[in-house]
Enzyme design. Structure first.
Site, PDB file in Angstrom:
ATOM      1  N   LYS A 205       0.927  -1.234  -0.261  1.00  0.00           N
ATOM      2  CA  LYS A 205      -0.125  -0.103  -0.164  1.00  0.00           C
ATOM      3  C   LYS A 205       0.880   1.273   0.171  1.00  0.00           C
ATOM      4  O   LYS A 205       2.154   1.179   0.211  1.00  0.00           O
ATOM      5  CB  LYS A 205      -0.891   0.092   1.247  1.00  0.00           C
ATOM      6  CG  LYS A 205      -1.899  -1.316   1.446  1.00  0.00           C
ATOM      7  CD  LYS A 205      -2.603  -1.632  -0.079  1.00  0.00           C
ATOM      8  CE  LYS A 205      -3.428  -2.702  -0.003  1.00  0.00           C
ATOM      9  NZ  LYS A 205      -2.632  -4.134   0.520  1.00  0.00           N
TER      10      LYS A 205
HETATM   11  C1  LIG Z   1      -8.994  -3.164  -1.661  1.00  0.00           C
HETATM   12  C2  LIG Z   1      -8.661  -3.926  -0.369  1.00  0.00           C
HETATM   13  N1  LIG Z   1      -9.453  -4.155   0.560  1.00  0.00           N
HETATM   14  C3  LIG Z   1      -8.751  -4.698   1.940  1.00  0.00           C
HETATM   15  C4  LIG Z   1      -7.532  -5.120   1.948  1.00  0.00           C
HETATM   16  C5  LIG Z   1      -7.075  -5.876   3.078  1.00  0.00           C
HETATM   17  O1  LIG Z   1      -5.973  -5.349   3.646  1.00  0.00           O
HETATM   18  P1  LIG Z   1      -5.246  -6.243   4.762  1.00  0.00           P
HETATM   19  O2  LIG Z   1      -4.148  -6.852   3.723  1.00  0.00           O
HETATM   20  O3  LIG Z   1      -4.139  -4.839   5.271  1.00  0.00           O
HETATM   21  O4  LIG Z   1      -5.865  -7.195   5.450  1.00  0.00           O
HETATM   22  C6  LIG Z   1      -6.738  -4.942   0.815  1.00  0.00           C
HETATM   23  C7  LIG Z   1      -5.307  -5.433   0.541  1.00  0.00           C
HETATM   24  O5  LIG Z   1      -4.739  -5.842  -0.261  1.00  0.00           O
HETATM   25  C8  LIG Z   1      -7.451  -4.511  -0.324  1.00  0.00           C
HETATM   26  O6  LIG Z   1      -6.414  -4.310  -1.470  1.00  0.00           O
END
Ligand SMILES: Cc1ncc(COP(=O)(O)O)c(C=O)c1O
Length: 432
Positions: A205
Protein backbone atom coordinates in the site's frame (compact mmCIF):
# COMPACT_ATOMS: atom_id res chain seq x y z
CA UNK A 1 14.87 -12.66 -18.42
CA UNK A 2 13.41 -11.31 -21.64
CA UNK A 3 14.68 -13.25 -24.61
CA UNK A 4 14.55 -13.42 -28.38
CA UNK A 5 12.34 -16.46 -27.99
CA UNK A 6 9.67 -14.25 -26.43
CA UNK A 7 10.03 -11.33 -28.77
CA UNK A 8 10.46 -13.50 -31.83
CA UNK A 9 12.93 -10.91 -33.10
CA UNK A 10 16.63 -10.33 -33.04
CA UNK A 11 16.40 -6.81 -31.58
CA UNK A 12 17.52 -6.64 -27.96
CA UNK A 13 14.78 -5.97 -25.39
CA UNK A 14 14.30 -2.35 -24.34
CA UNK A 15 15.28 -3.20 -20.79
CA UNK A 16 17.53 -5.83 -19.28
CA UNK A 17 17.44 -4.72 -15.63
CA UNK A 18 14.36 -5.50 -13.54
CA UNK A 19 12.36 -2.55 -12.25
CA UNK A 20 12.26 -1.76 -8.54
CA UNK A 21 9.63 -3.72 -6.67
CA UNK A 22 6.23 -2.10 -6.47
CA UNK A 23 5.96 -1.44 -2.73
CA UNK A 24 5.40 2.34 -2.53
CA UNK A 25 6.06 3.10 1.13
CA UNK A 26 9.09 0.93 1.85
CA UNK A 27 11.22 2.68 -0.78
CA UNK A 28 11.01 5.74 1.48
CA UNK A 29 12.01 4.00 4.73
CA UNK A 30 15.00 5.77 6.31
CA UNK A 31 16.38 6.73 9.71
CA UNK A 32 13.06 8.33 10.68
CA UNK A 33 11.16 5.02 10.72
CA UNK A 34 14.10 3.37 12.50
CA UNK A 35 14.17 6.13 15.13
CA UNK A 36 10.41 5.84 15.61
CA UNK A 37 10.68 2.12 16.36
CA UNK A 38 13.64 2.69 18.67
CA UNK A 39 11.65 5.31 20.60
CA UNK A 40 8.95 2.75 21.40
CA UNK A 41 11.45 0.02 22.25
CA UNK A 42 13.50 2.31 24.50
CA UNK A 43 10.30 3.23 26.34
CA UNK A 44 9.52 -0.51 26.74
CA UNK A 45 5.93 0.28 25.82
CA UNK A 46 4.78 -1.55 22.68
CA UNK A 47 1.11 -1.83 23.75
CA UNK A 48 -1.18 1.08 22.98
CA UNK A 49 -3.26 1.31 26.15
CA UNK A 50 -0.58 1.17 28.86
CA UNK A 51 3.13 0.62 29.28
CA UNK A 52 6.26 1.36 31.27
CA UNK A 53 6.52 4.76 29.64
CA UNK A 54 3.66 4.93 27.14
CA UNK A 55 4.51 7.09 24.14
CA UNK A 56 0.93 7.34 22.85
CA UNK A 57 1.93 6.55 19.26
CA UNK A 58 -1.33 4.83 18.28
CA UNK A 59 -3.43 7.63 19.75
CA UNK A 60 -1.30 10.28 18.02
CA UNK A 61 -1.48 8.37 14.74
CA UNK A 62 -5.27 8.27 14.94
CA UNK A 63 -5.40 12.02 15.54
CA UNK A 64 -2.99 12.75 12.69
CA UNK A 65 -4.60 10.34 10.24
CA UNK A 66 -8.11 11.67 10.94
CA UNK A 67 -6.86 15.23 10.36
CA UNK A 68 -5.09 14.21 7.14
CA UNK A 69 -8.18 12.49 5.73
CA UNK A 70 -10.58 15.15 6.99
CA UNK A 71 -12.64 12.83 9.19
CA UNK A 72 -13.62 13.46 12.80
CA UNK A 73 -12.44 10.07 14.11
CA UNK A 74 -9.92 7.37 13.25
CA UNK A 75 -9.51 3.96 14.86
CA UNK A 76 -6.17 2.32 14.09
CA UNK A 77 -6.35 -1.45 13.62
CA UNK A 78 -4.13 -4.40 12.77
CA UNK A 79 -4.99 -4.77 9.07
CA UNK A 80 -7.28 -3.63 6.28
CA UNK A 81 -9.21 -6.86 6.60
CA UNK A 82 -9.62 -6.14 10.31
CA UNK A 83 -10.75 -2.61 9.46
CA UNK A 84 -13.47 -3.93 7.13
CA UNK A 85 -14.71 -6.33 9.75
CA UNK A 86 -14.73 -3.63 12.46
CA UNK A 87 -16.55 -1.17 10.19
CA UNK A 88 -19.24 -3.70 9.29
CA UNK A 89 -19.70 -4.59 12.96
CA UNK A 90 -19.99 -0.89 13.82
CA UNK A 91 -22.61 -0.54 11.08
CA UNK A 92 -24.54 -3.46 12.58
CA UNK A 93 -24.29 -5.75 9.58
CA UNK A 94 -25.66 -9.26 10.06
CA UNK A 95 -27.91 -12.03 8.73
CA UNK A 96 -30.86 -11.09 6.54
CA UNK A 97 -28.92 -8.22 4.97
CA UNK A 98 -27.51 -7.80 1.49
CA UNK A 99 -24.40 -5.68 1.01
CA UNK A 100 -23.55 -4.47 -2.50
CA UNK A 101 -19.90 -4.96 -3.50
CA UNK A 102 -18.06 -4.30 -6.77
CA UNK A 103 -16.96 -6.92 -9.30
CA UNK A 104 -13.41 -5.54 -9.03
CA UNK A 105 -12.37 -5.73 -5.39
CA UNK A 106 -10.19 -7.71 -3.01
CA UNK A 107 -11.23 -10.98 -1.38
CA UNK A 108 -11.22 -9.35 2.07
CA UNK A 109 -14.25 -7.26 1.13
CA UNK A 110 -16.50 -10.27 0.57
CA UNK A 111 -14.89 -12.14 3.46
CA UNK A 112 -15.86 -9.35 5.85
CA UNK A 113 -19.49 -9.42 4.67
CA UNK A 114 -19.76 -13.21 4.86
CA UNK A 115 -18.06 -13.36 8.26
CA UNK A 116 -20.74 -11.00 9.61
CA UNK A 117 -23.40 -13.45 8.40
CA UNK A 118 -24.63 -11.12 5.65
CA UNK A 119 -24.77 -11.80 1.91
CA UNK A 120 -22.71 -9.98 -0.72
CA UNK A 121 -24.40 -8.85 -3.94
CA UNK A 122 -22.20 -8.06 -6.91
CA UNK A 123 -22.59 -4.86 -8.91
CA UNK A 124 -20.76 -4.08 -12.14
CA UNK A 125 -18.00 -1.54 -12.71
CA UNK A 126 -17.51 1.12 -15.36
CA UNK A 127 -14.46 2.63 -17.05
CA UNK A 128 -13.31 4.13 -13.73
CA UNK A 129 -12.81 0.47 -12.68
CA UNK A 130 -14.99 1.38 -9.68
CA UNK A 131 -18.66 0.65 -8.99
CA UNK A 132 -21.05 1.77 -11.69
CA UNK A 133 -23.83 3.70 -9.88
CA UNK A 134 -26.44 2.51 -12.41
CA UNK A 135 -25.54 -1.12 -11.74
CA UNK A 136 -25.69 -0.52 -7.99
CA UNK A 137 -29.13 1.04 -8.38
CA UNK A 138 -30.31 -2.02 -10.29
CA UNK A 139 -29.06 -4.39 -7.54
CA UNK A 140 -30.74 -2.64 -4.61
CA UNK A 141 -33.41 -4.87 -3.05
CA UNK A 142 -35.58 -4.68 0.05
CA UNK A 143 -32.78 -6.56 1.88
CA UNK A 144 -29.97 -4.18 0.92
CA UNK A 145 -28.57 -2.28 3.90
CA UNK A 146 -25.40 -0.81 2.46
CA UNK A 147 -22.81 -0.44 -0.27
CA UNK A 148 -19.07 -1.05 -0.08
CA UNK A 149 -17.33 0.97 -2.74
CA UNK A 150 -13.70 0.09 -3.35
CA UNK A 151 -11.24 2.67 -4.68
CA UNK A 152 -9.21 0.19 -6.70
CA UNK A 153 -5.69 0.38 -8.07
CA UNK A 154 -4.88 3.81 -6.68
CA UNK A 155 -7.63 5.98 -8.17
CA UNK A 156 -11.01 6.93 -6.68
CA UNK A 157 -14.31 5.42 -7.76
CA UNK A 158 -17.30 7.73 -8.31
CA UNK A 159 -17.82 8.32 -4.59
CA UNK A 160 -20.00 11.46 -4.89
CA UNK A 161 -22.58 9.68 -7.10
CA UNK A 162 -22.56 6.58 -4.88
CA UNK A 163 -22.92 8.66 -1.71
CA UNK A 164 -25.95 10.38 -3.23
CA UNK A 165 -27.44 7.04 -4.30
CA UNK A 166 -26.93 5.63 -0.80
CA UNK A 167 -28.55 8.69 0.73
CA UNK A 168 -31.58 8.47 -1.57
CA UNK A 169 -32.15 4.82 -0.61
CA UNK A 170 -31.39 5.15 3.11
CA UNK A 171 -28.33 2.86 2.82
CA UNK A 172 -24.96 3.20 4.48
CA UNK A 173 -21.85 3.65 2.34
CA UNK A 174 -18.47 2.22 3.34
CA UNK A 175 -15.44 3.27 1.30
CA UNK A 176 -12.61 0.77 1.05
CA UNK A 177 -9.57 3.02 0.51
CA UNK A 178 -6.98 0.27 1.08
CA UNK A 179 -5.44 0.81 -2.36
CA UNK A 180 -5.93 4.56 -2.46
CA UNK A 181 -4.50 6.17 0.71
CA UNK A 182 -4.02 9.87 0.01
CA UNK A 183 -6.44 9.82 -2.95
CA UNK A 184 -9.04 12.55 -3.39
CA UNK A 185 -11.70 13.92 -5.71
CA UNK A 186 -11.47 17.67 -6.26
CA UNK A 187 -9.75 18.21 -2.95
CA UNK A 188 -11.93 15.94 -0.83
CA UNK A 189 -10.09 12.88 0.45
CA UNK A 190 -11.36 9.35 -0.10
CA UNK A 191 -12.82 7.94 3.10
CA UNK A 192 -14.94 11.03 3.75
CA UNK A 193 -17.70 10.52 1.15
CA UNK A 194 -19.31 7.57 2.93
CA UNK A 195 -20.48 6.92 6.47
CA UNK A 196 -17.17 5.15 7.10
CA UNK A 197 -13.87 4.54 5.34
CA UNK A 198 -11.21 1.89 5.79
CA UNK A 199 -7.50 1.78 4.95
CA UNK A 200 -4.78 -0.88 4.83
CA UNK A 201 -1.11 -0.35 5.59
CA UNK A 202 0.06 -3.75 4.39
CA UNK A 203 3.30 -3.64 2.40
CA UNK A 204 1.78 -3.17 -1.07
CA UNK A 205 0.00 0.00 0.00
CA UNK A 206 0.88 3.69 -0.45
CA UNK A 207 2.01 3.91 3.19
CA UNK A 208 3.01 0.90 5.23
CA UNK A 209 4.24 -0.63 8.44
CA UNK A 210 4.21 -4.11 6.91
CA UNK A 211 0.72 -4.61 8.33
CA UNK A 212 -1.85 -2.21 9.74
CA UNK A 213 -5.14 -0.54 8.98
CA UNK A 214 -7.51 2.22 9.99
CA UNK A 215 -11.23 2.95 10.18
CA UNK A 216 -12.37 6.56 9.74
CA UNK A 217 -15.74 8.20 10.29
CA UNK A 218 -17.23 11.53 11.25
CA UNK A 219 -20.16 9.88 13.04
CA UNK A 220 -19.63 9.84 16.83
CA UNK A 221 -21.75 6.75 17.43
CA UNK A 222 -20.10 4.71 14.67
CA UNK A 223 -16.68 5.79 15.99
CA UNK A 224 -17.53 4.58 19.50
CA UNK A 225 -18.82 1.27 18.18
CA UNK A 226 -15.75 0.83 15.97
CA UNK A 227 -13.46 1.57 18.90
CA UNK A 228 -15.21 -1.02 21.06
CA UNK A 229 -15.41 -3.63 18.28
CA UNK A 230 -11.77 -3.34 17.23
CA UNK A 231 -10.69 -4.23 20.75
CA UNK A 232 -12.60 -6.38 23.27
CA UNK A 233 -16.12 -5.12 22.59
CA UNK A 234 -16.09 -2.38 25.24
CA UNK A 235 -15.07 1.26 25.46
CA UNK A 236 -11.98 2.25 27.45
CA UNK A 237 -11.37 5.19 29.74
CA UNK A 238 -8.42 7.62 29.45
CA UNK A 239 -6.19 5.20 31.38
CA UNK A 240 -6.92 2.33 29.04
CA UNK A 241 -9.25 0.59 31.51
CA UNK A 242 -12.33 -1.13 30.10
CA UNK A 243 -15.73 0.43 30.82
CA UNK A 244 -18.63 -1.94 31.42
CA UNK A 245 -21.43 0.44 32.41
CA UNK A 246 -22.32 1.66 28.93
CA UNK A 247 -25.04 -0.71 27.63
CA UNK A 248 -24.73 0.76 24.12
CA UNK A 249 -21.11 -0.34 24.08
CA UNK A 250 -21.35 -3.87 25.42
CA UNK A 251 -20.49 -5.44 22.10
CA UNK A 252 -18.17 -8.16 20.74
CA UNK A 253 -14.52 -7.53 19.96
CA UNK A 254 -12.63 -8.38 16.78
CA UNK A 255 -9.22 -8.29 18.47
CA UNK A 256 -7.47 -6.18 15.88
CA UNK A 257 -5.68 -3.45 17.84
CA UNK A 258 -2.67 -1.67 16.40
CA UNK A 259 0.53 -1.81 18.43
CA UNK A 260 2.76 1.15 19.25
CA UNK A 261 5.66 -0.01 17.06
CA UNK A 262 3.67 0.01 13.85
CA UNK A 263 1.80 3.17 14.86
CA UNK A 264 5.15 4.94 15.29
CA UNK A 265 6.24 3.84 11.80
CA UNK A 266 2.89 4.88 10.33
CA UNK A 267 3.19 8.39 11.78
CA UNK A 268 6.40 8.82 9.79
CA UNK A 269 4.93 7.21 6.68
CA UNK A 270 1.89 9.48 6.84
CA UNK A 271 4.14 12.54 6.67
CA UNK A 272 5.79 11.04 3.58
CA UNK A 273 2.57 9.94 1.87
CA UNK A 274 2.11 13.10 -0.26
CA UNK A 275 5.69 12.77 -1.54
CA UNK A 276 5.24 9.08 -2.34
CA UNK A 277 1.97 9.57 -4.21
CA UNK A 278 3.29 12.64 -6.05
CA UNK A 279 6.24 10.58 -7.32
CA UNK A 280 4.00 7.77 -8.61
CA UNK A 281 1.53 10.24 -10.09
CA UNK A 282 4.31 12.07 -11.94
CA UNK A 283 5.65 8.84 -13.45
CA UNK A 284 2.21 7.52 -14.32
CA UNK A 285 1.01 10.66 -16.08
CA UNK A 286 4.20 10.92 -18.10
CA UNK A 287 3.57 7.39 -19.39
CA UNK A 288 -0.15 8.05 -19.89
CA UNK A 289 0.63 11.12 -21.94
CA UNK A 290 2.85 9.10 -24.27
CA UNK A 291 0.06 6.52 -24.67
CA UNK A 292 -2.39 9.17 -25.83
CA UNK A 293 -0.72 8.87 -29.26
CA UNK A 294 -2.37 5.43 -29.57
CA UNK A 295 -6.13 5.93 -29.89
CA UNK A 296 -6.78 2.15 -29.83
CA UNK A 297 -5.50 2.02 -26.25
CA UNK A 298 -8.22 3.09 -23.83
CA UNK A 299 -6.95 4.67 -20.65
CA UNK A 300 -8.88 4.26 -17.41
CA UNK A 301 -11.24 7.19 -16.80
CA UNK A 302 -9.82 9.23 -13.95
CA UNK A 303 -12.21 11.64 -12.29
CA UNK A 304 -9.56 14.00 -10.98
CA UNK A 305 -5.91 13.37 -11.99
CA UNK A 306 -4.70 15.46 -9.04
CA UNK A 307 -6.43 13.01 -6.69
CA UNK A 308 -5.06 9.86 -8.35
CA UNK A 309 -2.40 8.29 -6.12
CA UNK A 310 -0.68 6.94 -9.23
CA UNK A 311 0.28 3.45 -8.03
CA UNK A 312 -1.18 1.60 -11.05
CA UNK A 313 -1.63 2.26 -14.74
CA UNK A 314 -4.46 0.34 -16.42
CA UNK A 315 -4.59 0.15 -20.21
CA UNK A 316 -7.45 -1.46 -22.14
CA UNK A 317 -7.28 -2.93 -25.66
CA UNK A 318 -9.89 -3.57 -28.35
CA UNK A 319 -10.02 -7.34 -27.66
CA UNK A 320 -8.68 -10.02 -25.30
CA UNK A 321 -6.18 -11.45 -27.78
CA UNK A 322 -4.56 -8.05 -28.40
CA UNK A 323 -4.30 -7.43 -24.65
CA UNK A 324 -2.68 -10.83 -24.17
CA UNK A 325 -0.17 -10.28 -26.96
CA UNK A 326 0.69 -6.74 -25.81
CA UNK A 327 1.22 -7.96 -22.25
CA UNK A 328 3.52 -10.81 -23.35
CA UNK A 329 5.46 -8.49 -25.64
CA UNK A 330 5.86 -5.83 -22.93
CA UNK A 331 7.16 -8.45 -20.54
CA UNK A 332 9.55 -9.70 -23.20
CA UNK A 333 10.80 -6.11 -23.53
CA UNK A 334 11.76 -6.28 -19.86
CA UNK A 335 8.79 -4.43 -18.38
CA UNK A 336 8.69 -6.64 -15.31
CA UNK A 337 9.73 -6.56 -11.71
CA UNK A 338 11.09 -9.83 -10.52
CA UNK A 339 11.70 -12.24 -8.93
CA UNK A 340 8.84 -11.39 -6.54
CA UNK A 341 7.08 -8.64 -8.42
CA UNK A 342 3.74 -8.93 -10.14
CA UNK A 343 4.00 -5.57 -11.76
CA UNK A 344 2.73 -6.09 -15.29
CA UNK A 345 -0.11 -8.55 -15.62
CA UNK A 346 -3.08 -9.28 -17.75
CA UNK A 347 -6.00 -8.41 -15.54
CA UNK A 348 -7.47 -11.93 -15.76
CA UNK A 349 -4.32 -13.05 -13.91
CA UNK A 350 -4.90 -10.50 -11.13
CA UNK A 351 -6.01 -13.23 -8.70
CA UNK A 352 -8.40 -12.49 -5.87
CA UNK A 353 -9.12 -8.97 -7.15
CA UNK A 354 -11.68 -10.44 -9.60
CA UNK A 355 -14.98 -11.72 -8.23
CA UNK A 356 -14.97 -14.88 -10.35
CA UNK A 357 -11.43 -15.76 -9.22
CA UNK A 358 -12.59 -16.11 -5.60
CA UNK A 359 -13.51 -19.81 -5.24
CA UNK A 360 -15.19 -19.43 -1.84
CA UNK A 361 -17.50 -16.79 -3.30
CA UNK A 362 -18.31 -18.61 -6.53
CA UNK A 363 -19.05 -21.82 -4.60
CA UNK A 364 -20.69 -20.08 -1.62
CA UNK A 365 -18.33 -21.81 0.78
CA UNK A 366 -19.49 -22.04 4.37
CA UNK A 367 -17.54 -21.54 7.52
CA UNK A 368 -19.37 -24.26 9.44
CA UNK A 369 -21.21 -27.47 8.71
CA UNK A 370 -24.59 -25.80 8.95
CA UNK A 371 -23.79 -23.68 5.92
CA UNK A 372 -23.23 -20.32 7.61
CA UNK A 373 -24.14 -17.78 6.36
CA UNK A 374 -25.68 -18.93 3.10
CA UNK A 375 -28.11 -21.44 4.62
CA UNK A 376 -29.42 -19.23 7.42
CA UNK A 377 -33.19 -18.86 7.23
CA UNK A 378 -32.82 -15.07 7.16
CA UNK A 379 -30.57 -15.33 4.13
CA UNK A 380 -32.75 -17.61 2.08
CA UNK A 381 -33.06 -16.30 -1.49
CA UNK A 382 -30.49 -13.54 -0.97
CA UNK A 383 -27.40 -12.95 -3.06
CA UNK A 384 -27.19 -13.96 -6.66
CA UNK A 385 -24.80 -15.43 -9.15
CA UNK A 386 -21.10 -15.06 -8.36
CA UNK A 387 -19.66 -16.97 -11.31
CA UNK A 388 -18.10 -15.38 -14.37
CA UNK A 389 -20.85 -13.72 -16.37
CA UNK A 390 -22.50 -12.04 -13.37
CA UNK A 391 -20.90 -8.69 -14.24
CA UNK A 392 -20.46 -8.46 -18.03
CA UNK A 393 -18.87 -4.99 -18.16
CA UNK A 394 -16.24 -6.08 -15.65
CA UNK A 395 -15.69 -9.39 -17.46
CA UNK A 396 -14.98 -7.53 -20.69
CA UNK A 397 -12.69 -4.97 -19.05
CA UNK A 398 -10.77 -7.71 -17.19
CA UNK A 399 -9.97 -9.72 -20.32
CA UNK A 400 -9.00 -6.65 -22.35
CA UNK A 401 -6.87 -4.83 -19.76
CA UNK A 402 -3.35 -4.85 -18.43
CA UNK A 403 -2.44 -3.58 -14.99
CA UNK A 404 1.03 -2.11 -14.55
CA UNK A 405 2.32 -1.16 -11.09
CA UNK A 406 4.13 2.18 -10.95
CA UNK A 407 6.93 1.96 -8.39
CA UNK A 408 7.38 5.07 -6.23
CA UNK A 409 11.08 5.42 -7.08
CA UNK A 410 11.17 5.33 -10.88
CA UNK A 411 13.86 7.47 -12.46
CA UNK A 412 13.24 9.41 -15.64
CA UNK A 413 15.28 6.81 -17.45
CA UNK A 414 13.05 4.01 -16.04
CA UNK A 415 10.01 5.90 -17.31
CA UNK A 416 11.68 6.32 -20.70
CA UNK A 417 12.14 2.55 -20.88
CA UNK A 418 8.46 1.93 -20.16
CA UNK A 419 7.44 4.47 -22.77
CA UNK A 420 9.84 3.07 -25.38
CA UNK A 421 8.64 -0.47 -24.72
CA UNK A 422 4.98 0.54 -25.04
CA UNK A 423 5.69 2.45 -28.26
CA UNK A 424 7.63 -0.44 -29.77
CA UNK A 425 5.02 -3.06 -28.80
CA UNK A 426 1.97 -1.01 -29.70
CA UNK A 427 3.31 -0.11 -33.14
CA UNK A 428 3.80 -3.79 -33.75
CA UNK A 429 0.60 -5.18 -32.24
CA UNK A 430 -2.07 -2.59 -32.92
CA UNK A 431 -3.42 -2.55 -36.43
CA UNK A 432 -3.60 0.98 -37.79
C1 LIG B 1 -9.12 -3.23 -1.62
C2 LIG B 1 -8.56 -3.91 -0.41
N1 LIG B 1 -9.31 -4.04 0.69
C3 LIG B 1 -8.84 -4.62 1.80
C4 LIG B 1 -7.56 -5.11 1.85
C5 LIG B 1 -7.11 -5.84 3.07
O1 LIG B 1 -6.01 -5.26 3.67
P1 LIG B 1 -4.98 -6.14 4.56
O2 LIG B 1 -4.11 -6.89 3.63
O3 LIG B 1 -4.24 -5.08 5.32
O4 LIG B 1 -5.80 -7.01 5.43
C6 LIG B 1 -6.72 -4.99 0.75
C7 LIG B 1 -5.34 -5.49 0.82
O5 LIG B 1 -4.75 -6.03 -0.02
C8 LIG B 1 -7.23 -4.38 -0.43
O6 LIG B 1 -6.50 -4.27 -1.53
Amino acid sequence: MPSEEHTGKSQPPVRSQPFPLEFPGVHYFDEQEIEAVKRVLRARSPFRYYGVDLQGEAEAFEREFAAFVGAKHAVAVGSGTGALSVALAALGVGPGQEVIVPAYLWVSVVAAVVNQGAIPVLADIDDTFGLNPASVQARISSHTTGIILVHMSGAPADAPALAELARQHGLWLLEDCAQCAGGSIHGRKVGTFGDMGIFSFQMNKNMTAGEGGCVVTSDDRLAQRAEACHDLGYARDRNGRLIFDSPELCLWGKGTRLDELRAAILRVQLRKLPVVTAAMRRSKYRIRQALEAFPQVALRRIQDPDGDTGCFLITTYPDAETARRVNLALRAEGIVTYPQGISNVLMTDWGLHLYYNIPSLVHRTSIDRAGFPWNLTENRGLGGNYAKGACPAADSLFERSIVLAIPSCLTRSDEDDIIRAFEKVLREHLSS
